[in-house]
Each structure stands twice: as C-alpha cells, then as structure tokens.
Design a protein around this motif. Structure first.
Motif, PDB file in Angstrom:
ATOM      1  N   SER A  56     -27.177  22.049 -67.050  1.00  0.00           N
ATOM      2  CA  SER A  56     -27.204  20.685 -66.900  1.00  0.00           C
ATOM      3  C   SER A  56     -26.803  20.045 -65.463  1.00  0.00           C
ATOM      4  CB  SER A  56     -26.699  19.796 -68.609  1.00  0.00           C
ATOM      5  OG  SER A  56     -25.121  20.341 -68.376  1.00  0.00           O
ATOM      6  N   VAL A  57     -26.121  19.669 -65.205  1.00  0.00           N
ATOM      7  CA  VAL A  57     -25.478  19.012 -63.572  1.00  0.00           C
ATOM      8  C   VAL A  57     -25.604  17.700 -64.221  1.00  0.00           C
ATOM      9  CG1 VAL A  57     -25.780  17.940 -61.607  1.00  0.00           C
ATOM     10  CG2 VAL A  57     -26.922  20.175 -62.051  1.00  0.00           C
ATOM     11  N   SER A  58     -23.823  17.643 -63.688  1.00  0.00           N
ATOM     12  CA  SER A  58     -22.999  15.906 -64.305  1.00  0.00           C
ATOM     13  C   SER A  58     -22.575  15.746 -63.063  1.00  0.00           C
ATOM     14  CB  SER A  58     -22.188  15.950 -65.417  1.00  0.00           C
ATOM     15  OG  SER A  58     -20.610  17.150 -65.118  1.00  0.00           O
ATOM     16  N   ILE A  59     -22.312  14.933 -63.095  1.00  0.00           N
ATOM     17  CA  ILE A  59     -22.478  13.989 -61.244  1.00  0.00           C
ATOM     18  C   ILE A  59     -21.264  12.668 -61.817  1.00  0.00           C
ATOM     19  CG2 ILE A  59     -22.728  13.018 -58.799  1.00  0.00           C
ATOM     20  CD1 ILE A  59     -25.373  13.857 -59.642  1.00  0.00           C
ATOM     21  N   ILE A  60     -19.499  12.755 -61.401  1.00  0.00           N
ATOM     22  CA  ILE A  60     -18.704  12.198 -61.222  1.00  0.00           C
ATOM     23  C   ILE A  60     -18.187  11.271 -60.516  1.00  0.00           C
ATOM     24  CG2 ILE A  60     -18.759  12.806 -64.196  1.00  0.00           C
ATOM     25  CD1 ILE A  60     -15.727  13.788 -63.020  1.00  0.00           C
ATOM     26  N   LYS A  61     -17.464  10.547 -60.184  1.00  0.00           N
ATOM     27  CA  LYS A  61     -17.249   9.835 -58.704  1.00  0.00           C
ATOM     28  C   LYS A  61     -16.026  10.762 -59.345  1.00  0.00           C
ATOM     29  CE  LYS A  61     -19.347   5.855 -57.791  1.00  0.00           C
ATOM     30  NZ  LYS A  61     -20.356   5.345 -59.146  1.00  0.00           N
ATOM     31  N   THR A  62     -15.451  10.752 -57.445  1.00  0.00           N
ATOM     32  CA  THR A  62     -14.098  11.507 -56.984  1.00  0.00           C
ATOM     33  C   THR A  62     -13.311  10.624 -55.816  1.00  0.00           C
ATOM     34  OG1 THR A  62     -12.718  13.235 -56.957  1.00  0.00           O
ATOM     35  CG2 THR A  62     -15.107  13.370 -55.792  1.00  0.00           C
ATOM     36  N   ASP A  63     -11.898  11.057 -56.134  1.00  0.00           N
ATOM     37  CA  ASP A  63     -11.258  10.312 -55.077  1.00  0.00           C
ATOM     38  C   ASP A  63     -10.758  11.219 -54.270  1.00  0.00           C
ATOM     39  OD1 ASP A  63      -9.347  11.079 -56.847  1.00  0.00           O
ATOM     40  OD2 ASP A  63      -8.102   8.934 -56.247  1.00  0.00           O
ATOM     41  N   GLU A  69      -7.558  20.253 -53.777  1.00  0.00           N
ATOM     42  CA  GLU A  69      -7.330  18.859 -53.659  1.00  0.00           C
ATOM     43  C   GLU A  69      -7.198  19.208 -55.303  1.00  0.00           C
ATOM     44  OE1 GLU A  69      -7.982  14.610 -51.652  1.00  0.00           O
ATOM     45  OE2 GLU A  69      -9.525  16.019 -50.228  1.00  0.00           O
ATOM     46  N   LEU A  70      -7.803  19.507 -56.126  1.00  0.00           N
ATOM     47  CA  LEU A  70      -7.802  20.093 -57.572  1.00  0.00           C
ATOM     48  C   LEU A  70      -7.093  21.051 -58.008  1.00  0.00           C
ATOM     49  CD1 LEU A  70     -11.714  18.353 -58.447  1.00  0.00           C
ATOM     50  CD2 LEU A  70      -9.252  17.454 -58.706  1.00  0.00           C
ATOM     51  N   GLY A  71      -6.708  21.936 -56.941  1.00  0.00           N
ATOM     52  CA  GLY A  71      -6.274  23.309 -57.360  1.00  0.00           C
ATOM     53  C   GLY A  71      -7.222  24.544 -56.832  1.00  0.00           C
ATOM     54  N   SER A  72      -6.738  25.254 -57.255  1.00  0.00           N
ATOM     55  CA  SER A  72      -8.085  27.024 -56.846  1.00  0.00           C
ATOM     56  C   SER A  72      -8.935  27.119 -58.111  1.00  0.00           C
ATOM     57  CB  SER A  72      -6.593  28.494 -57.386  1.00  0.00           C
ATOM     58  OG  SER A  72      -5.990  28.075 -58.812  1.00  0.00           O
ATOM     59  N   ALA A  73      -9.546  27.975 -57.271  1.00  0.00           N
ATOM     60  CA  ALA A  73     -10.629  27.954 -58.884  1.00  0.00           C
ATOM     61  C   ALA A  73     -10.074  28.427 -60.132  1.00  0.00           C
ATOM     62  CB  ALA A  73     -11.597  29.124 -58.159  1.00  0.00           C
ATOM     63  N   ALA A  79      -8.625  24.264 -66.659  1.00  0.00           N
ATOM     64  CA  ALA A  79      -9.359  22.419 -66.929  1.00  0.00           C
ATOM     65  C   ALA A  79     -10.444  21.929 -67.375  1.00  0.00           C
ATOM     66  CB  ALA A  79      -8.392  21.848 -66.064  1.00  0.00           C
ATOM     67  N   LEU A  80     -11.352  23.075 -66.594  1.00  0.00           N
ATOM     68  CA  LEU A  80     -13.160  22.480 -67.227  1.00  0.00           C
ATOM     69  C   LEU A  80     -13.208  22.841 -68.444  1.00  0.00           C
ATOM     70  CD1 LEU A  80     -14.293  22.304 -63.989  1.00  0.00           C
ATOM     71  CD2 LEU A  80     -14.513  20.262 -65.697  1.00  0.00           C
ATOM     72  N   VAL A  81     -12.815  24.078 -68.701  1.00  0.00           N
ATOM     73  CA  VAL A  81     -13.386  24.297 -70.010  1.00  0.00           C
ATOM     74  C   VAL A  81     -12.879  23.962 -71.192  1.00  0.00           C
ATOM     75  CG1 VAL A  81     -13.097  26.758 -71.145  1.00  0.00           C
ATOM     76  CG2 VAL A  81     -14.233  26.741 -68.567  1.00  0.00           C
ATOM     77  N   GLU A  82     -11.365  24.047 -71.311  1.00  0.00           N
ATOM     78  CA  GLU A  82     -10.316  23.459 -71.690  1.00  0.00           C
ATOM     79  C   GLU A  82     -10.806  21.597 -72.730  1.00  0.00           C
ATOM     80  OE1 GLU A  82      -6.700  24.180 -70.913  1.00  0.00           O
ATOM     81  OE2 GLU A  82      -6.858  26.935 -70.921  1.00  0.00           O
ATOM     82  N   GLY A 125     -20.275  28.347 -65.063  1.00  0.00           N
ATOM     83  CA  GLY A 125     -20.380  27.131 -64.005  1.00  0.00           C
ATOM     84  C   GLY A 125     -19.809  27.039 -63.045  1.00  0.00           C
ATOM     85  N   THR A 126     -20.244  26.128 -62.611  1.00  0.00           N
ATOM     86  CA  THR A 126     -19.939  26.119 -60.996  1.00  0.00           C
ATOM     87  C   THR A 126     -19.614  24.391 -60.669  1.00  0.00           C
ATOM     88  OG1 THR A 126     -20.401  26.916 -58.943  1.00  0.00           O
ATOM     89  CG2 THR A 126     -22.588  25.894 -59.721  1.00  0.00           C
ATOM     90  N   VAL A 127     -19.022  24.286 -59.671  1.00  0.00           N
ATOM     91  CA  VAL A 127     -18.140  23.008 -59.256  1.00  0.00           C
ATOM     92  C   VAL A 127     -18.018  22.431 -57.452  1.00  0.00           C
ATOM     93  CG1 VAL A 127     -17.219  21.846 -61.176  1.00  0.00           C
ATOM     94  CG2 VAL A 127     -15.686  23.245 -59.301  1.00  0.00           C
ATOM     95  N   ALA A 128     -18.696  21.326 -57.391  1.00  0.00           N
ATOM     96  CA  ALA A 128     -18.290  20.986 -55.371  1.00  0.00           C
ATOM     97  C   ALA A 128     -18.503  19.783 -55.860  1.00  0.00           C
ATOM     98  CB  ALA A 128     -20.215  21.712 -55.370  1.00  0.00           C
ATOM     99  N   ILE A 129     -17.714  19.754 -54.121  1.00  0.00           N
ATOM    100  CA  ILE A 129     -17.590  17.334 -53.951  1.00  0.00           C
ATOM    101  C   ILE A 129     -18.250  17.384 -52.565  1.00  0.00           C
ATOM    102  CG2 ILE A 129     -15.621  16.227 -53.319  1.00  0.00           C
ATOM    103  CD1 ILE A 129     -13.810  17.371 -55.827  1.00  0.00           C
ATOM    104  N   LYS A 130     -18.624  17.051 -53.072  1.00  0.00           N
ATOM    105  CA  LYS A 130     -19.511  16.270 -51.278  1.00  0.00           C
ATOM    106  C   LYS A 130     -19.862  14.453 -51.751  1.00  0.00           C
ATOM    107  CE  LYS A 130     -22.986  16.783 -48.304  1.00  0.00           C
ATOM    108  NZ  LYS A 130     -23.899  18.254 -48.183  1.00  0.00           N
ATOM    109  N   ASP A 131     -18.814  14.319 -50.529  1.00  0.00           N
ATOM    110  CA  ASP A 131     -19.694  12.461 -50.329  1.00  0.00           C
ATOM    111  C   ASP A 131     -18.555  11.496 -51.476  1.00  0.00           C
ATOM    112  OD1 ASP A 131     -20.190  13.527 -48.383  1.00  0.00           O
ATOM    113  OD2 ASP A 131     -22.492  13.612 -48.624  1.00  0.00           O
ATOM    114  N   GLY A 132     -18.138  11.888 -52.039  1.00  0.00           N
ATOM    115  CA  GLY A 132     -17.184  11.204 -53.467  1.00  0.00           C
ATOM    116  C   GLY A 132     -17.829  11.271 -54.576  1.00  0.00           C
TER     117      GLY A 132
END
Length: 164
Positions: A56-63, A69-73, A79-82, A125-132
């Motif tokens: 599954s893929v989820s997308i949430i807004k981020t500043d 900026e969120l931390g290391s891998a 944090a995501l797993v827990e 899992g894999t995470v990424a940030i782009k365009d907010g």
C-alpha cells in the motif's frame, strides 16, 4: 481510487506496474494481486489467498522538505514501525534501515517485524518526501512465508520511485 495500474513494458516478468501521474509515484507489485480499497491509503493491492501479502501507498502532507529534517533512516523507520505501521498491541522490531538516492530523491528503506498474538508480519517499507508530500510504501507477508516471499517483497520496495 481504482484504475491506477497498467501493464507496462517496463514491469519485470511476473510484476505489474503502477504509475500514478497525479500523485507522482510508481512501483511494481506481483502479477495477480488484487486492488483493494483501504481507508487512508492512496492505493493498495493484496494477494487473495494470503491477505498479509500486500502493498500500500499512503500520502500525507508535510511541512518538511527532506527526510533528514525528520531524522536518520533508523529514527524515522523506528517511529513509523512503532506508531503507524503496527497496532499498539503488537510487539515491533526494526531489523534494518538504510538510505538510498535515485534521480535526486532520497528514500529511507527499512525492514521490520510486527508480532501479534497469533501471527507475525514481516514487513518492508520505504519513505520519501517531495513537494510537501510524505510518501510511505509498505509491503510484507506472514513471517512463515517470508523465505518464499522476501525476494518479491524486496523487488516491490526497491521499485518505488517518485516521478521527476
């Protein structure tokens, strides 16, 4: 929501490609998995016989403008797993987390276990940030099927790319 997938020439044998131009991402999943509607997910597919085998893929807004900026891998994955990828009653374990870069985008990719009373989910899992937007792709299987499924699941998680 439905109709994300297409049978593209760029999908390896045995996989189907998902290309979402509107949200700006693509990935591969095993041929034969069914698209399902899951609340809070942009798209989700699962095996009809083994329902723990899913993506599954989820997308949430981020500043935030970058994962750093969120931390290391390790920090972000833990944090995501827990807090997000397992229910509060499950015992979780982060197996590994690493950073990868592709086409100017940074991804944190991680492996985890989520133990419930009657089963253990072995996930990637894999995470990424782009365009907010903060993207999370999650896949996994029942621990008893991990040896059989791990190569396929690793293919899914490593195929996730943000569109340029």
């Amino acid at each position: 929501m439905f109709g994300h997938s297409f049978h593209g020439a760029d999908a390896p044998k045995g996989y189907t490609a998902v290309l979402d131009n509107a949200d700006g991402y693509k990935f591969f999943y095993p041929f034969g998995w069914q698209e399902v509607a899951v609340k809070g997910q942009d798209v989700a597919f699962k095996d009809v016989i083994e329902p723990l085998e899913s993506v599954s893929v989820s997308i949430i807004k981020t500043d935030k403008s970058s994962l750093a900026e969120l931390g290391s891998a390790d920090e972000v994955a833990k944090a995501l797993v827990e807090k997000v990828l397992a229910s509060p009653s499950q015992k979780t374990q982060l197996v590994e987390a690493k950073e990868r870069s592709s086409e100017g985008n940074t991804y944190y990719t991680f492996e985890f276990l989520a133990k419930a009373s009657n089963f253990t989910r072995h996930g990637l899992g894999t995470v990424a940030i782009k365009d907010g937007k903060f993207f999370t792709l999650t896949t996994g299987s029942n621990e008893r099927r991990w040896n059989k499924m791990s190569d396929k699941l690793k293919m899914i998680v490593n195929s996730f790319e943000l569109l340029v």
